[in-house]
Write an enzyme that holds these catalytic residues in place. Structure first.
Site, PDB file in Angstrom:
ATOM      1  N   CYS A 276       0.849  -1.231  -0.050  1.00  0.00           N
ATOM      2  CA  CYS A 276       0.008   0.123   0.091  1.00  0.00           C
ATOM      3  C   CYS A 276       0.896   1.248  -0.017  1.00  0.00           C
ATOM      4  CB  CYS A 276      -1.068  -0.137   1.244  1.00  0.00           C
ATOM      5  SG  CYS A 276      -1.969  -1.434   1.267  1.00  0.00           S
TER       6      CYS A 276
HETATM    7  C1  UGA Z   1      -1.463   0.292   5.660  1.00  0.00           C
HETATM    8  C2  UGA Z   1      -2.298   1.567   6.306  1.00  0.00           C
HETATM    9  O1  UGA Z   1      -1.904   1.566   7.730  1.00  0.00           O
HETATM   10  C3  UGA Z   1      -3.869   0.972   6.477  1.00  0.00           C
HETATM   11  O2  UGA Z   1      -4.708   2.054   7.085  1.00  0.00           O
HETATM   12  C4  UGA Z   1      -4.394   0.813   4.847  1.00  0.00           C
HETATM   13  O3  UGA Z   1      -5.669   0.243   4.767  1.00  0.00           O
HETATM   14  C5  UGA Z   1      -3.374  -0.087   4.242  1.00  0.00           C
HETATM   15  O4  UGA Z   1      -1.894   0.402   4.073  1.00  0.00           O
HETATM   16  C6  UGA Z   1      -4.005  -0.170   2.768  1.00  0.00           C
HETATM   17  O5  UGA Z   1      -3.870   0.943   1.953  1.00  0.00           O
HETATM   18  O6  UGA Z   1      -4.561  -0.982   2.178  1.00  0.00           O
HETATM   19  P1  UGA Z   1      -0.391  -1.843   6.007  1.00  0.00           P
HETATM   20  O7  UGA Z   1       0.329  -1.721   4.547  1.00  0.00           O
HETATM   21  O8  UGA Z   1      -0.967  -3.312   6.055  1.00  0.00           O
HETATM   22  O9  UGA Z   1      -1.493  -1.055   6.288  1.00  0.00           O
HETATM   23  O10 UGA Z   1       0.698  -1.758   7.100  1.00  0.00           O
HETATM   24  P2  UGA Z   1       1.003  -0.643   8.019  1.00  0.00           P
HETATM   25  O11 UGA Z   1       1.016  -1.376   9.466  1.00  0.00           O
HETATM   26  O12 UGA Z   1       0.661   0.756   8.039  1.00  0.00           O
HETATM   27  O13 UGA Z   1       2.728  -0.492   8.051  1.00  0.00           O
HETATM   28  C7  UGA Z   1       3.305  -0.063   6.583  1.00  0.00           C
HETATM   29  C8  UGA Z   1       4.535  -0.226   6.799  1.00  0.00           C
HETATM   30  O14 UGA Z   1       5.188   1.057   7.573  1.00  0.00           O
HETATM   31  C9  UGA Z   1       5.307  -1.230   7.380  1.00  0.00           C
HETATM   32  O15 UGA Z   1       6.488  -1.725   6.640  1.00  0.00           O
HETATM   33  C10 UGA Z   1       5.632  -1.124   8.806  1.00  0.00           C
HETATM   34  O16 UGA Z   1       6.693  -1.763   9.066  1.00  0.00           O
HETATM   35  C11 UGA Z   1       6.163   0.348   8.517  1.00  0.00           C
HETATM   36  N1  UGA Z   1       6.027   1.235   9.791  1.00  0.00           N
HETATM   37  C12 UGA Z   1       4.872   1.345  10.313  1.00  0.00           C
HETATM   38  C13 UGA Z   1       7.240   1.642  10.477  1.00  0.00           C
HETATM   39  O17 UGA Z   1       8.323   1.507   9.818  1.00  0.00           O
HETATM   40  N2  UGA Z   1       7.183   2.467  11.603  1.00  0.00           N
HETATM   41  C14 UGA Z   1       6.023   2.678  12.178  1.00  0.00           C
HETATM   42  O18 UGA Z   1       5.936   3.266  13.340  1.00  0.00           O
HETATM   43  C15 UGA Z   1       4.727   2.131  11.461  1.00  0.00           C
END
Ligand code: UGA
Length: 444
Positions: A276
């Protein structure tokens, strides 16, 4: 009947697409609605019909099993179900083209197939775009296809809405049932009422945001870009912190206490991955350019993110004084914990960079091994478990925050470069292990 079912409010829902989003929409069955998943892949259809999820997502197997056993969920490749539905969700993939723009081919194909069914439908069906699509797609791509092919009028003969999904992989089921908000982008009152009724099975305190479809599309992109920008921002700050011997975690904690900032999405690490954030930021950037805007902030979010995984490799190189012919244990391949998804995972960049610098890589992930084999085939070794992965390694790089990596210290004899800060630094120090990570005060 399954728990939470709303007797009398039952609706017939069909869902085009059997990926993460489509499968989680099947959670409507938990509330008594009838859900039919429409897909092309016979293997996936068979799995769903036997109550098993084709992807790893906590809680989904249970939802599917209960749904299939009670006759509330089924899967098919026959588009005729659309005609027998009250609401049809489009949940197909919208991947990136080579240039970062959005590939709408699956949206167009599914809209065409739905329109064929609308032609002979005898009742008002609401078509809902749930896939992430760039602003104006629902109004200027989906609507004309539906109207032209069906020969019917949007708003009068059938309904159309854009209803973005905000679920996170790994907590998709929970996020579907307890979302922070439900955004309903509609053209007409009747579609809104039908969707309001469908969603009435979820807590009435969850804010319902009514907009037009283009605003709903924009909300999704702006939200993902805002979250991605926080991650790139804290990663950039982490890189500066490190140079000043300041711990970025202390900084993130303190700034997160300011209610205007808040604590979430301030975890520095190897950069964001997944299906995403990278795709959506690129798509918004590309869409913005088509309307004469040049959003440099979006570009910077991506630039910072592309550089971040390599910092782990630089650190590993420093720890062992050159990577040529060194054995590197890479713990974690999925883009985050609790998923087998490796799309745009920082681990891919880390491993490619390691191989490019002449290192030998042995990798392990609790769920993503099969996906990894498709990406790296025999260019790396695959360990059966974390112990095997760590055996005789010169350095260990942690790329995913799986719980089972928190207690690796008894198996480690080499320096650890932790991209996720999941080990107690004091314990590592007490064991005499060099323990380093992005944005830490005392690397070593
Ligand atoms: C993300 C959004 O959070 C959802 O709300 C959205 O629905 C989804 O994309 C989508 O568009 O379908 P997702 O990709 O499943 O969800 O994962 P996240 O938990 O948001 O993490 C994304 C990335 O950011 C991961 O690689 C995670 O490790 C990284 N991240 C997240 C960090 O490096 N630091 C943080 O503090 C948070």
């Amino acid at each position: 009947m399954l728990s939470g079912a709303v007797e009398g409010e039952k609706m017939r829902v069909s869902v085009v697409g059997t990926g993460y989003v489509g499968l989680t929409v099947a959670c409507f069955a938990k509330f008594g609605h009838d859900v039919t998943l429409l897909g092309r892949d016979r293997k996936k259809i068979g799995m769903i019909n036997s109550g098993r999820s084709p992807i790893y997502e906590p809680g989904l197997d249970e939802i599917l099993k209960l749904g299939v056993d009670s006759g509330k969920i089924k899967a098919t490749d026959d588009y005729n179900v659309v005609k027998k539905s009250d609401v049809v969700f489009i949940c197909v993939g919208t991947p990136s083209n080579e240039d970062g723009s959005i590939d709408l081919s699956q949206i167009k194909t599914s809209s065409t197939q739905i329109a064929e069914q609308l032609k002979t439908a005898g009742h008002f069906i609401v078509v809902v775009v749930k896939s992430t699509v760039v602003p104006k797609t629902t109004a200027c791509v989906v609507k004309p296809i539906l109207e032209e092919i069906s020969g019917k009028k949007c708003g009068a003969d059938f309904g159309l809405s854009m209803n973005p999904e905000f679920l996170k992989e790994g907590t998709g089921v929970e996020d579907f049932i307890h979302p922070d908000k439900i955004v309903l982008g509609v053209f007409d009152e009747k579609s809104y009422k039908i969707l309001e009724k469908l969603y009435s099975c979820l807590d009435s305190k969850i804010p319902r945001v009514r907009t037009d479809p283009t605003t709903a599309e924009m909300i999704k992109y702006v939200q993902n870009s805002a979250l991605a920008s926080r991650v790139s921002f804290i990663n950039e700050m982490a890189n500066i912190c490190e140079k000043f011997s300041v711990d970025v975690n202390d900084v993130a904690y303190a700034i997160g206490l300011d209610s205007r900032i808040g604590p979430k999405f301030l975890k520095a690490g190897p950069g964001f991955g997944g299906s995403c954030f990278p795709k959506d930021v690129k798509a918004l950037l590309s869409a913005a350019r088509t309307v004469g805007e040049n959003p440099s902030m979006l570009e910077t979010i991506l630039d910072v993110n592309a550089r971040q995984p390599r910092r782990l490799v630089d650190m590993a190189e420093r720890a062992v004084g050159g990577l040529k012919n060194k054995s590197i244990a890479v713990l974690g391949l999925a883009f985050k914990a609790n998923t087998d998804d490796m799309r745009e995972s920082p681990a891919i960049i880390v491993i490619k960079d390691l191989l490019g610098r002449g290192a030998k890589v042995r990798a392990y992930d609790p769920k993503a091994m099969e996906n990894a084999k498709e990406i790296f085939s025999d260019s790396i070794e695959y360990a059966k478990n974390k112990e095997e992965c760590l055996r005789d390694a010169d350095v260990c790089i942690i790329t995913t925050e799986w719980d089972e990596f928190r207690n690796i210290l008894p198996y480690v004899k080499c320096p650890i470069v932790d991209g996720r800060r999941i080990i107690n630094p004091e314990e590592a120090r007490n064991r005499g292990i060099t323990y380093m990570g992005i944005g830490w005060k005392d690397n070593g």
